[in-house]
Design a protein around this motif. Structure first.
Motif, PDB file in Angstrom:
ATOM      1  N   ARG A   1       0.922  -1.141   0.064  1.00 46.47           N
ATOM      2  CA  ARG A   1      -0.038  -0.038   0.043  1.00 46.47           C
ATOM      3  C   ARG A   1       0.686   1.207   0.002  1.00 46.47           C
ATOM      4  N   ALA A   2       1.913   1.381   0.566  1.00 42.26           N
ATOM      5  CA  ALA A   2       2.688   2.315   0.827  1.00 42.26           C
ATOM      6  C   ALA A   2       3.452   2.682  -0.408  1.00 42.26           C
ATOM      7  N   LYS A   3       4.034   1.373  -1.389  1.00 45.09           N
ATOM      8  CA  LYS A   3       4.636   1.606  -2.578  1.00 45.09           C
ATOM      9  C   LYS A   3       3.478   2.185  -3.522  1.00 45.09           C
ATOM     10  N   ILE A   4       2.218   1.597  -3.545  1.00 48.18           N
ATOM     11  CA  ILE A   4       1.321   2.036  -4.755  1.00 48.18           C
ATOM     12  C   ILE A   4       1.023   3.615  -4.227  1.00 48.18           C
ATOM     13  N   GLY A   5       0.837   3.939  -2.964  1.00 42.18           N
ATOM     14  CA  GLY A   5       0.549   5.329  -2.725  1.00 42.18           C
ATOM     15  C   GLY A   5       1.785   6.304  -3.033  1.00 42.18           C
TER      16      GLY A   5
ATOM     17  N   ASP B   1      -3.233 -12.844   2.373  1.00 48.35           N
ATOM     18  CA  ASP B   1      -2.931 -11.767   3.628  1.00 48.35           C
ATOM     19  C   ASP B   1      -3.827 -10.401   3.083  1.00 48.35           C
ATOM     20  N   THR B   2      -3.995 -10.159   1.853  1.00 45.29           N
ATOM     21  CA  THR B   2      -4.906  -9.236   1.677  1.00 45.29           C
ATOM     22  C   THR B   2      -6.443  -9.338   1.945  1.00 45.29           C
TER      23      THR B   2
ATOM     24  N   LEU C   1     -10.661  -5.073  -1.908  1.00 45.17           N
ATOM     25  CA  LEU C   1     -10.395  -4.285  -3.125  1.00 45.17           C
ATOM     26  C   LEU C   1     -10.195  -2.791  -2.734  1.00 45.17           C
ATOM     27  N   ARG C   2     -10.774  -2.378  -1.582  1.00 46.68           N
ATOM     28  CA  ARG C   2     -10.680  -1.007  -0.862  1.00 46.68           C
ATOM     29  C   ARG C   2      -9.133  -0.922  -0.627  1.00 46.68           C
ATOM     30  N   LEU C   3      -8.571  -1.928  -0.066  1.00 49.75           N
ATOM     31  CA  LEU C   3      -7.187  -1.764   0.567  1.00 49.75           C
ATOM     32  C   LEU C   3      -6.266  -1.671  -0.590  1.00 49.75           C
ATOM     33  N   ILE C   4      -6.563  -2.372  -1.774  1.00 50.26           N
ATOM     34  CA  ILE C   4      -5.618  -2.027  -2.975  1.00 50.26           C
ATOM     35  C   ILE C   4      -5.797  -0.623  -3.607  1.00 50.26           C
TER      36      ILE C   4
END
Length: 434
Positions: free
Chosen positions: A12-16, A38-39, A119-122
């Protein structure tokens, strides 16, 4: 050498970071992260923490835990990989609103909450990078209290011309094609886009289902363009939005009035572009310095009044009367349904209700409302105790305050109000007028 897999937090940090550094970048290859156990497990744990009623299939968290949540997650991962996953119908529940109207809440099955949560987490870190600082609803590290404080600060800056906006049936009328187009600006992964479309279409031809984990993110995305348009006037106006609740503040001058009119027209056009209309009965422009002028935002009423101590005028922020009535009604209903409970157990349930209400409204000028709630809640609790003892009245002489707030409960209802009043007073030390 095998490269270690990235965990969800790092992903998530990398995507952000990528989304923030490249505003035009469109993401692909997201589906592979969505189907990871894990997701899905993180989404399941979040859904479990939030609780809630079962969906249309009647499956509960207790039943899932009994057979092992790993079995459910493995099944979902397999369905998502093979493309055989299909969301189940929502269970509809009507919640009464003022004026005899109802709000329809769509309750997804737990398995669908898990998939939507994953889906929201991604997707969340992608769109969080694009969201405006004026948007406060259902976002990480943002709250209604921050939105309220921004409005209060705008009023202190003498921006007294207020555009009070009410969107009519916002969640129910958003156009799916416009919503999907906004998602596709940043996401090019066909499988993820198909899943978003699946969830939207499962409620009908229009709307975003209230009650699903993905809905707040989509609701914020739908109005993101409007947020950035109004942010351009941040040097002259104040704008704050919490999901579908929004206000615009401008100076009460010829230029300020023109800005307020233009802002309202812009909001109307942007809302209509996504299929939403303004509620003409509740949308209005008010000058807060006018006699008895008031507007509402996020459960509070805002007024411009003189301080009794200094005489200086300041924005007075108090709980709406219907919010006071609502919490007292909840206490009444809880005690009625808890007639079979021991005294301490019944009062513990009351405390949960009152404590949550007090913690939310503590940021305003709420002392009078807190005193009213304290008085009426104590009356209701005493009446409950009298009925259990087959007596009349409220037992003012029979039960002292030490008994009510000592023997009956470990942390009294009044204590919640008292602590919140002290906390609010401490927060206003640097602003004695507010």
């Amino acid at each position: 050498m095998t490269k270690p897999t990235i965990n969800l937090q790092e992903l998530r940090a990398k995507i952000g970071h990528r989304a923030k550094s490249a505003p035009a970048h469109r993401f692909w290859g997201l589906h592979v992260h969505l189907v990871k156990l894990d997701t899905l497990e993180a989404a399941y744990l979040e859904a479990k923490r939030n609780g809630g009623a079962p969906g249309s299939d009647g499956e509960t968290f207790e039943a899932i835990e009994e057979r092992g949540c790993g079995e459910l997650l493995t099944e979902l991962a397999a369905e998502l990989r093979t493309g055989t996953y299909r969301p189940r119908p929502y269970r509809r529940r009507e919640i009464p609103k003022e004026g005899g109207k109802v709000r329809v809440i769509s309750i997804p099955a737990i398995r669908d909450r898990v998939v939507q949560g994953a889906l929201r987490l991604i997707l969340e870190p992608i769109f969080e990078a694009d969201f405006s600082d004026s948007s406060f609803g259902a976002r990480p590290k943002r709250s209604a209290h921050q939105a309220i404080e921004k409005v209060r600060t705008g009023l202190r800056q003498r921006r007294h011309r207020v555009v009070d906006v009410d969107l009519s049936r916002y969640f129910d009328t958003i156009r799916h094609d416009r919503m999907l187009a906004k998602v596709a600006r940043r996401v090019v992964d066909g499988k993820v886009l198909a899943m978003v479309k699946q969830f939207l279409k499962s409620t009908g031809d229009r709307g975003v289902p209230q009650g699903s984990p993905l809905s707040p993110l989509l609701a914020n995305l739908a109005l993101n363009d409007l947020d950035h348009m109004l942010d351009r006037g941040s040097g002259f106006i104040t704008y704050a939005r919490y999901l579908d609740d929004m206000v615009v503040l401008a100076p009460d001058s010829a230029k300020g009035r023109a800005w307020a009119d233009r802002a309202l027209e812009r909001i109307r056009r942007e809302a209509e572009a996504i299929g939403v209309s303004l509620n003409t009965e509740k949308t209005r422009i008010v000058t807060i310095t006018d006699d008895r002028a008031v507007f509402a935002f996020l459960g509070f009423e805002f007024r411009w009044v003189p301080s009794k101590k200094t005489g200086w005028w300041y924005p007075c922020v108090t709980p709406r009367p219907k919010k006071v009535t609502s919490v007292l009604r909840k206490v009444r209903d809880t005690l009625r349904h808890g007639r079979h409970l021991p005294m301490q157990a019944a009062v513990a349930q009351v405390n949960l209700i009152v404590r949550g209400w007090v913690n939310y409204f503590r940021v305003g000028n709420s002392s009078q409302a807190f005193n009213k709630v304290k008085y009426h809640v104590e009356r209701k609790v005493r009446r409950f105790a009298a009925k259990k003892s087959k007596r009349t009245g409220f037992g003012w002489k029979r039960w002292s305050s030490e008994i009510v707030y000592g023997s009956w409960v470990s942390s009294g209802t009044t204590a919640s109000c008292t602590r919140a009043r002290k906390r609010a007073a401490a927060e206003r030390i640097h602003n004695p007028n507010g």
